[in-house]
Design an enzyme around this catalytic site. Structure first.
Site, short mmCIF file in Angstrom:
data_model
loop_
_atom_site.label_atom_id
_atom_site.label_comp_id
_atom_site.label_asym_id
_atom_site.label_seq_id
_atom_site.Cartn_x
_atom_site.Cartn_y
_atom_site.Cartn_z
N ASP A 122 0.56 -1.50 0.03
CA ASP A 122 0.33 0.08 0.27
C ASP A 122 1.15 1.24 0.11
OD1 ASP A 122 -1.68 1.11 0.06
OD2 ASP A 122 -2.72 1.14 2.29
N CYS A 177 -2.19 4.84 6.25
CA CYS A 177 -2.80 4.64 7.00
C CYS A 177 -2.23 4.90 8.57
CB CYS A 177 -2.95 3.08 7.34
SG CYS A 177 -1.37 2.47 7.40
#
Length: 321
Positions: A122, A177
């Site tokens: 990610d 995140c």
């Protein structure tokens, strides 16, 4: 074969399909939230060989979404603790781990003898070079990204266009995140979808997930998919490189100021802040390597220089997001 009895009952799998999975070789890049879900799924399904690459250690704030780990794993390398946990789940699967951040110079070795690559990092500074390498090597590439309560998963390369064909431009910010937050179930859902896509590719199930992107919106509860089989590859793709891939005659342009980066990636660099690039006259006979922390400023600078006719360009993310 008792372990795999329930999936072998499916007519599209059977004994032949299970043998395919046992012979399969998968590379997983990232042992975080996505990996914590997809890795047990691959191991449980009987994928014969998994190569896992990650350089991070388990931290307390990981545990709400990285459910492969426990309190006892805090402070230890994720790949080592993941290997232990996965071998306990299925000792028939061979796991090979690399405890370092993946970079461009690693790709030829790390991709050797691999059937499917799963991008669970990610991190676009990993995704783009991985996709470039998979496109060149004709290896299917399954990538996912999730932020907050939204995300997507897609199948690229192999028989489909690359990640760049769908996402030719880098994002405008390096939000992830760690900086913007994420919910664990959203991550787990995308990770499980990555595992299902990878297994479908390995089994040759139709329709293929290659050439397909699924968007998952857990805010408004929308799930949409689109196919991109006919997407064209960009004419010019500026590659990501690492320090080992710098050449002696490169023109290395450091886009960070001295306060942000007192030491750059090379002994000799030109320090030019992004706002001053328009007045800079680059050399015509050298490759221009643009350096910043995440790659975002470098990508924007590369796009501006490309519009001015410069084609020998590269991006170096000195500190990945």
């Amino acid at each position: 074969m008792d372990r795999y009895q329930r999936q072998m009952m499916l007519p599209e799998i059977g004994v032949a399909g299970q043998q395919k999975l046992a012979a399969a070789r998968v590379l997983v890049v990232g042992a975080g939230g996505l990996g914590a879900t997809l890795l047990p799924q691959l191991v449980g399904a009987g994928v014969g060989f998994i190569r896992l690459c990650d350089d991070d250690e388990v931290a307390l704030h990981n545990l709400h979404r990285q459910t492969l780990f426990t309190m006892q794993d805090i402070g230890y390398a994720k790949v080592e603790r993941a290997q232990q946990a996965l071998q306990q789940r299925n000792p028939e699967v061979k796991l090979e781990v690399f405890r370092h951040a993946l970079s461009g110079s690693d790709l030829p070795h790390i991709l050797s003898d691999i059937d499917v690559v799963i991008d669970a990092a990610d991190n676009f500074a990993v995704t783009y070079p991985l996709s470039d390498a998979c496109l060149q090597a004709n290896i299917p590439f399954i990538s996912a990204s999730v932020l907050g309560r939204q995300g997507y998963v897609g199948g690229f390369c192999g028989s489909a266009p690359s990640y760049r064909a769908v996402f030719p431009s880098l994002p405008s910010s390096a939000a992830n995140c760690n900086t913007a937050g994420v919910m664990g179930p959203a991550v787990a859902t995308l990770g499980a979808m990555q595992a299902q896509m990878a297994l479908s590719v390995l089994l040759g199930l139709q329709p293929s997930p290659l050439g397909c992107v699924v968007n998952c919106d857990f805010v408004n509860w929308h799930f949409r998919q689109f196919r991109f089989d006919g997407a064209e590859e960009p004419e010019q793709a500026v590659p990501f490189i690492d320090q080992k891939q710098l050449a002696a005659d490169d023109c290395v342009v450091e886009l960070r100021g001295l306060e942000e980066a007192p030491d750059s990636v090379a002994a000799k660099v030109e320090r030019i802040l992004p706002q001053a690039l328009a007045q800079w006259q680059p050399p015509q006979d050298q490759r221009i390597v643009l350096v910043c922390a995440s790659g975002i400023r470098a990508a924007k600078a590369a796009a501006d220089l490309a519009q001015r006719g410069f084609t020998r360009l590269a991006i170096l993310a000195a500190r990945r997001p």
